[in-house]
Write a protein that holds these residues in place. Structure first.
Motif, mmCIF file in Angstrom:
data_model
loop_
_atom_site.group_PDB
_atom_site.id
_atom_site.type_symbol
_atom_site.label_atom_id
_atom_site.label_comp_id
_atom_site.label_asym_id
_atom_site.label_seq_id
_atom_site.Cartn_x
_atom_site.Cartn_y
_atom_site.Cartn_z
ATOM 1 N N HIS A 87 0.859 -1.187 0.000
ATOM 2 C CA HIS A 87 0.000 0.000 0.000
ATOM 3 C C HIS A 87 0.894 1.236 0.000
ATOM 4 C CE1 HIS A 87 -2.750 3.029 1.661
ATOM 5 N NE2 HIS A 87 -3.691 2.326 1.041
ATOM 6 N N TYR A 136 3.809 -7.918 2.417
ATOM 7 C CA TYR A 136 3.644 -9.363 2.598
ATOM 8 C C TYR A 136 2.182 -9.718 2.586
ATOM 9 C CZ TYR A 136 3.909 -13.967 4.710
ATOM 10 O OH TYR A 136 3.798 -15.322 4.968
ATOM 11 N N ARG A 137 1.845 -10.770 1.856
ATOM 12 C CA ARG A 137 0.462 -11.228 1.789
ATOM 13 C C ARG A 137 0.393 -12.680 2.146
ATOM 14 N NH1 ARG A 137 0.818 -7.131 -1.364
ATOM 15 N NH2 ARG A 137 -0.767 -5.885 -2.234
#
Length: 137
Positions: A87, A136-137
């Motif tokens: 983001h 990070y996802r």
């Protein structure tokens, strides 16, 4: 062709890269026009001259070294976060906060405020970790 803009975080990388140079300038300030024989800045042997400095000049030189040490992690964190699609607004805020903390760190280092400086250093490290992990996802 798709054009991208220079993000705030990227501008912060530029500023972070210039901070060590500012520290070196601070360490040398006021001694550039003084003859070497009178303790003025020695551009022939600048590292030796800086190594002989004391008090706030020595601390400014140490802040220069630490600023160089902090730079790779910050650059890497910003680049990786961009690559991961983090983001952007959060990344920009964290990068800007890192720069503010680094400036405070340098001021505290030069002023000889060791404990507060170490706390600010830790907050700057936390900013770097946060920048790295926000994508990070």
């Amino acid at each position: 062709m798709q054009y991208t803009h220079f993000t705030v975080a990227y501008w912060c990388v530029l500023i972070a890269a210039l901070l060590p140079i500012a520290c070196a300038g601070l360490a040398k300030s006021g001694r550039l026009n003084v003859p070497r024989r009178e303790g003025g800045y020695d551009n022939v042997n600048p590292r030796e001259w800086l190594a002989r400095q004391t008090d706030w000049r020595a601390r400014a030189n140490a802040a220069q070294a630490n600023s160089f040490e902090a730079l790779p992690f910050f650059i890497g964190a910003v680049i990786i976060a961009h690559q991961l699609g983090a983001h952007q607004a959060r990344m920009d805020i964290l990068a800007f906060l890192f720069i503010v903390l680094r400036m405070l760190y340098i001021m505290m280092y030069v002023a000889g405020m060791g404990t507060a400086r170490s706390l600010v250093w830790g907050l700057g490290l936390a900013c770097n970790v946060a920048i790295l992990l926000i994508g990070y996802r």
